[in-house]
Design an enzyme around this catalytic site. Sequence first.
Site, mmCIF file in Angstrom:
data_model
loop_
_atom_site.group_PDB
_atom_site.id
_atom_site.type_symbol
_atom_site.label_atom_id
_atom_site.label_comp_id
_atom_site.label_asym_id
_atom_site.label_seq_id
_atom_site.Cartn_x
_atom_site.Cartn_y
_atom_site.Cartn_z
ATOM 1 N N ARG A 17 36.342 55.905 -90.530
ATOM 2 C CA ARG A 17 37.650 56.193 -89.946
ATOM 3 C C ARG A 17 38.782 55.103 -90.718
ATOM 4 N NH1 ARG A 17 33.912 55.613 -85.820
ATOM 5 N NH2 ARG A 17 33.649 57.480 -84.684
ATOM 6 N N LYS A 27 48.734 40.593 -87.646
ATOM 7 C CA LYS A 27 47.805 39.631 -86.984
ATOM 8 C C LYS A 27 46.395 39.803 -87.309
ATOM 9 C CE LYS A 27 50.320 38.697 -82.742
ATOM 10 N NZ LYS A 27 50.376 38.795 -81.473
ATOM 11 N N HIS A 63 42.357 61.344 -90.649
ATOM 12 C CA HIS A 63 40.945 62.054 -90.477
ATOM 13 C C HIS A 63 40.586 63.231 -91.383
ATOM 14 C CE1 HIS A 63 39.927 59.634 -87.000
ATOM 15 N NE2 HIS A 63 39.201 60.725 -86.631
ATOM 16 N N ARG A 94 37.729 62.147 -93.792
ATOM 17 C CA ARG A 94 36.476 61.961 -93.094
ATOM 18 C C ARG A 94 35.613 63.424 -92.701
ATOM 19 N NH1 ARG A 94 33.847 58.661 -89.407
ATOM 20 N NH2 ARG A 94 33.654 59.207 -87.249
ATOM 21 N N HIS A 136 29.152 58.692 -86.083
ATOM 22 C CA HIS A 136 29.487 59.632 -85.186
ATOM 23 C C HIS A 136 28.321 59.773 -84.078
ATOM 24 C CE1 HIS A 136 32.976 62.478 -85.883
ATOM 25 N NE2 HIS A 136 33.384 61.598 -84.887
ATOM 26 N N TYR A 155 30.499 71.317 -89.167
ATOM 27 C CA TYR A 155 28.924 71.444 -89.533
ATOM 28 C C TYR A 155 28.373 73.123 -89.494
ATOM 29 C CZ TYR A 155 23.871 70.874 -90.907
ATOM 30 O OH TYR A 155 22.750 70.935 -91.498
#
Length: 381
Positions: A209, A242, A326, A329, A352, A363
């Site tokens: 991710r 940060k 995304h 990925r 996942h 898939y």
Amino acid sequence: MWSQQIPNGRYQYFERYIDPYTEKMVRISVTLDGNSRSMQKQAALLLNEKISRKLNELSTTDALLLDVSKEWWEQYKKTLKQSSISSMTSGVNYLLNTINPHTKIKNVNVKFIQNIINDDNIKRSQLERIKSVLNLIFDYAVTLEYVTDNPARRAKLPKRVKTLEDLEKVNNKYLEQSELSDILAELYRRPDTYRHGLLAEFMSLNGCRMGEAIALKYDNYHKSDKTIDIHGTLDTTVGYAKGDKTTPKTVSSYRTVELSDREIAIIDEMIAISQTEKMINPTYHNMGFIFVSNSGIPIQINSFNLTLKRANTRLKTPIKKNFSSHIFRHSLVSFLAENNVPLKAIMDRVGHSHSSKTTSEIYTHVTENMKSSIIDILNAK
């Protein structure tokens, strides 16, 4: 405790306690003949006995669904990251605004839950979120013995017949290899988007991710072993500067991944670019992250997504898909499926859980297309 004299000359003594189900203050009172110290002690004793009796009279079956839901949410939020709280809040708020405030949790059955999740006016994705929240609320209620059964687990979201539009949605979640090559070439073509190109290609090979990618630090990278530790994600809610690294999304997201030669080359190039930037930029933030902007701060997700969309519009033939981080990925999932890598192995690489809907959809879609191509191959023989 406090007291006041009433018109008949007697004294009324008051005390408050919190109702455990409504979490509201409730007032009780006793009346005595005087206001002496002994009378005050007697009043305190009587009031305490009265409160104990009231609390003992209450049973878990008196609990209201709305109150238990609020109680669960306050407790559950303490276990979540801010990003997860933000994603769940809409579903929780919908339920809190929908539930009749007088509904007792003991009276809730499967039909009650089914009526909530059968609402045709709500998007399927939102209904799935609401169903998930209901599951958790009643799991909590069972644990605390408000009820003995979880009706939400037995309620089922209506099955949807897949349409051509649904299949097209799956197609739009990933890039074909030719499309991936086109968008990467455009990102690499311009100096101002070159770093974004490196990040995009890395995600298309690694499957991480974006939050995980921009949280990668030098000490996560083990070049000699050809591995990288993906052990966290960047908490963007507190600001990128940060550099607050938090736990990964799920247990399965905590992983060490083997690196391909190209992934290693990308990481080495990013590190080299950063080393050069440190020498020439006196305001460089040396935070130890790998995928950073020219200021040393992790690449921002919104900026990255906007860069992708703009790069796509510059293509000779723009790709008709919704670009976000995304998509890279998901492109890896598609590519590995096309090359007959087992679903479990793909899920392990991308971090996942084995119940992941998106990975399974892609898939299944890709492998179904591969099956249909068998006839084309045989006919062309």
